[in-house]
Scaffold this active site. Structure first.
Site, PDB file in Angstrom:
ATOM      1  N   ASP A   1       0.866  -1.177   0.000  1.00 30.20           N
ATOM      2  CA  ASP A   1       0.000   0.000   0.000  1.00 30.20           C
ATOM      3  C   ASP A   1       0.907   1.233   0.000  1.00 30.20           C
ATOM      4  O   ASP A   1       2.090   1.141   0.354  1.00 30.20           O
ATOM      5  CB  ASP A   1      -0.876  -0.042   1.258  1.00 30.20           C
ATOM      6  CG  ASP A   1      -1.606   1.249   1.509  1.00 30.20           C
ATOM      7  OD1 ASP A   1      -2.242   1.765   0.569  1.00 30.20           O
ATOM      8  OD2 ASP A   1      -1.544   1.754   2.647  1.00 30.20           O
TER       9      ASP A   1
ATOM     10  N   ASP B   1      -0.323   5.042   0.898  1.00 31.86           N
ATOM     11  CA  ASP B   1      -0.640   5.991   1.969  1.00 31.86           C
ATOM     12  C   ASP B   1      -0.547   5.342   3.348  1.00 31.86           C
ATOM     13  O   ASP B   1      -1.246   4.365   3.635  1.00 31.86           O
ATOM     14  CB  ASP B   1      -2.062   6.534   1.786  1.00 31.86           C
ATOM     15  CG  ASP B   1      -2.139   7.541   0.668  1.00 31.86           C
ATOM     16  OD1 ASP B   1      -1.295   8.440   0.637  1.00 31.86           O
ATOM     17  OD2 ASP B   1      -3.055   7.416  -0.162  1.00 31.86           O
TER      18      ASP B   1
HETATM   19  C1  XBP Z   1      -5.750   6.098   1.126  1.00 31.13           C
HETATM   20  C2  XBP Z   1      -6.933   6.900   0.863  1.00 31.13           C
HETATM   21  C3  XBP Z   1      -6.844   7.982  -0.128  1.00 31.13           C
HETATM   22  C4  XBP Z   1      -6.009   9.171   0.268  1.00 31.13           C
HETATM   23  C5  XBP Z   1      -6.254  10.310  -0.665  1.00 31.13           C
HETATM   24  O1  XBP Z   1      -6.121   4.801   1.592  1.00 31.13           O
HETATM   25  O2  XBP Z   1      -7.968   6.666   1.428  1.00 31.13           O
HETATM   26  O3  XBP Z   1      -8.148   8.415  -0.350  1.00 31.13           O
HETATM   27  O4  XBP Z   1      -6.350   9.601   1.599  1.00 31.13           O
HETATM   28  O5  XBP Z   1      -6.031   9.962  -1.998  1.00 31.13           O
HETATM   29  P1  XBP Z   1      -5.169   3.538   1.306  1.00 31.13           P
HETATM   30  P2  XBP Z   1      -7.035  10.456  -3.148  1.00 31.13           P
HETATM   31  O6  XBP Z   1      -3.873   3.794   1.997  1.00 31.13           O
HETATM   32  O7  XBP Z   1      -5.919   2.388   1.923  1.00 31.13           O
HETATM   33  O8  XBP Z   1      -5.029   3.416  -0.198  1.00 31.13           O
HETATM   34  O9  XBP Z   1      -7.415  11.877  -2.800  1.00 31.13           O
HETATM   35  O10 XBP Z   1      -6.243  10.357  -4.418  1.00 31.13           O
HETATM   36  O11 XBP Z   1      -8.246   9.563  -3.090  1.00 31.13           O
HETATM   37 MG    MG Z   2      -2.936   3.003   3.660  1.00 31.10          MG
END
Ligand code: XBP
Ligand code: MG
Length: 230
Positions: free
Chosen positions: A8, A10
């Protein structure tokens, strides 16, 4: 060792949320004259809604904005947020979480394929991944633009496995959150969860291993990830 490790982005490869995405959302609200500001604690609660556009729309609706208008404003604000965060990602100032670079290097030295499954937008995720993982090619990267359903739906992980040509039993997922864990488990992957300040209290039932750090008390290694395979 596993054949592939699917990371992953983020909260896992980098701590992007509090000082990254959150700040970009707030700047975008200001640019569009939307009277919203997400503080650190409130943003943490909003993280259970995956997808930036969906997160904005949900908060607007919660504050009484009608459904269609909320979706409309969210789409416009999110386009600005995406542009702002992409510039931040390209700047190269977002570091990987401590221990990530060493783990990735150990995996590569053992011939393990590195892959990525995020449901964030490609516009920022692609340059960020290049900065975090280096210029060497990776097995595949799945972005939010590639799927209809965001995490916790398993679609992103299923697509990553299909592109890698691997069954789930030959790969390990690395996640930081409950929704991410559910996405990976839904695709049948053994999952290591490395939590952060925002995800420490998530329900992590089903994780093969849970840690708070990649490098403490001891560095995570390729062998360690291999031991999680089913
Ligand atoms: C990450 C998210 C994303 C980011 C923002 O979750 O939920 O929405 O916060 O990115 P994960 P966008 O780590 O589970 O992928 O604004 O591009 O959606
Ligand atoms: Mg994440």
């Amino acid at each position: 060792a596993p054949s592939a490790v699917v990371f992953d982005v983020d909260g896992t490869l980098a701590d992007t949320e509090r000082d990254g995405h959150r700040v970009a959302f707030n700047r975008a609200f200001a640019e569009h004259g939307v009277d919203l500001h997400w503080d650190e604690d409130y943003y943490g609660r909003l993280l259970t809604i995956t997808g930036g556009r969906q997160r904005i729309a949900a908060d607007l609706r919660r504050r009484g904005v009608a459904g269609e208008e909320a979706d409309d404003v969210a789409a416009r604000v999110h386009a600005t947020k995406t542009r702002l965060f992409a510039a931040h990602a390209r700047s190269g100032t977002l570091p990987p979480r401590p221990g990530v670079a060493a783990l990735v290097e150990d995996l590569r030295s053992r011939g393990v394929t590195i892959a990525v499954a995020t449901t964030g937008r490609r516009e920022w995720a692609e340059p960020l991944i290049r900065n975090l993982l280096g210029p060497e090619p990776i097995g595949t990267a799945v972005y939010g633009d590639d799927v209809d359903r965001l995490k916790p739906d398993p679609q992103a992980y299923k697509l990553a496995l299909r592109r890698l040509g691997l069954p789930p039993c030959m790969a390990v997922a690395v996640e930081d959150s409950g929704p991410g864990l559910r996405a990976a488990r839904g695709a049948g992957l053994a999952t290591l969860v490395v939590t952060n300040d925002y995800t420490r209290d998530h329900d992590l039932t089903g994780a093969a291993m849970v840690r708070e750090s990649f490098d403490r008390p001891s560095p995570l290694t390729a062998a360690c990830l291999g031991s999680l395979l089913c």
